[in-house]
Design a protein around this motif. Structure first.
Motif, PDB file in Angstrom:
ATOM      1  N   PRO A 124       0.802  -1.237   0.000  1.00 32.50           N
ATOM      2  CA  PRO A 124       0.000   0.000   0.000  1.00 32.50           C
ATOM      3  C   PRO A 124       0.832   1.283   0.000  1.00 32.50           C
ATOM      4  CG  PRO A 124       0.075  -0.911   2.203  1.00 32.50           C
ATOM      5  CD  PRO A 124       0.821  -1.881   1.323  1.00 32.50           C
ATOM      6  N   LEU A 125       1.503   1.572  -1.098  1.00 36.60           N
ATOM      7  CA  LEU A 125       2.292   2.803  -1.192  1.00 36.60           C
ATOM      8  C   LEU A 125       1.405   4.046  -1.095  1.00 36.60           C
ATOM      9  CD1 LEU A 125       4.843   1.999  -4.030  1.00 36.60           C
ATOM     10  CD2 LEU A 125       5.146   1.809  -1.559  1.00 36.60           C
ATOM     11  N   GLY A 126       0.214   3.963  -1.652  1.00 36.84           N
ATOM     12  CA  GLY A 126      -0.707   5.098  -1.598  1.00 36.84           C
ATOM     13  C   GLY A 126      -1.132   5.434  -0.187  1.00 36.84           C
ATOM     14  N   THR A 127      -1.280   4.411   0.636  1.00 39.06           N
ATOM     15  CA  THR A 127      -1.610   4.645   2.041  1.00 39.06           C
ATOM     16  C   THR A 127      -0.517   5.471   2.688  1.00 39.06           C
ATOM     17  OG1 THR A 127      -2.890   2.615   2.228  1.00 39.06           O
ATOM     18  CG2 THR A 127      -2.020   3.522   4.268  1.00 39.06           C
ATOM     19  N   ALA A 128       0.724   5.017   2.520  1.00 37.87           N
ATOM     20  CA  ALA A 128       1.851   5.745   3.105  1.00 37.87           C
ATOM     21  C   ALA A 128       1.936   7.161   2.540  1.00 37.87           C
ATOM     22  CB  ALA A 128       3.149   4.982   2.843  1.00 37.87           C
ATOM     23  N   ALA A 129       1.750   7.315   1.234  1.00 32.80           N
ATOM     24  CA  ALA A 129       1.855   8.636   0.605  1.00 32.80           C
ATOM     25  C   ALA A 129       0.745   9.572   1.085  1.00 32.80           C
ATOM     26  CB  ALA A 129       1.818   8.500  -0.917  1.00 32.80           C
TER      27      ALA A 129
END
Length: 146
Positions: A124-129
């Motif tokens: 989940p890169l979008g979560t972190a971003a």
């Protein structure tokens, strides 16, 4: 207009360039990349835009896939909030940050549910971003004074 509102808008807009979820598979198959605007695959090279995915290819897909458009809806409203802040200096940063946090939760759900399938993992890169932008750009900002 304050210079910071331009920066906030640009940072929120830049989230469109971040893969929100990277989906990996066991074996030699290349990963798939889920963006706010669509799905990018390299085997074969293809792009499926979110609109097409929702209205042409959703027959028989699991319910957790709906976390993707939900996260995009939260993101779009956050982007609109940042744009209002830029154009009219009327952004409530708590709303924008909250919507980015909600978009991150929805993407986390997508990646987690994808990972429950054998031979697959969702990152989940979008979560972190989204969470990073919500925290870094909007931390400590209060509602606009009336």
């Amino acid at each position: 207009m304050p210079a910071r509102s331009v920066t906030r808008l640009a940072v929120v807009l830049a989230l469109l360039a971040v893969p929100w979820s990277v989906q990996t598979f066991v074996g030699a198959r290349p990963p798939g990349f889920v963006f706010a605007w669509g799905l990018l695959n390299f085997d074969p090279l293809s792009v499926t835009f979110l609109w097409d995915f929702l209205f042409r290819y959703t027959m028989g897909l699991p319910d957790y896939i709906l976390a993707w458009p939900l996260s995009v809806a939260c993101y779009c409203v956050a982007l609109a909030s940042a744009a209002v802040g830029y154009l009219f200096d009327r952004e409530d940063p708590r709303v924008t940050a909250g919507l980015l946090a909600a978009a991150g939760v929805a993407q986390l759900t997508l990646a987690q549910e994808f990972s429950f399938q054998p031979g697959r993992a969702g990152w989940p890169l979008g979560t972190a971003a989204c969470w990073l932008v919500a925290w870094w750009v909007y931390r400590g900002r209060d509602a606009p004074a009336d």
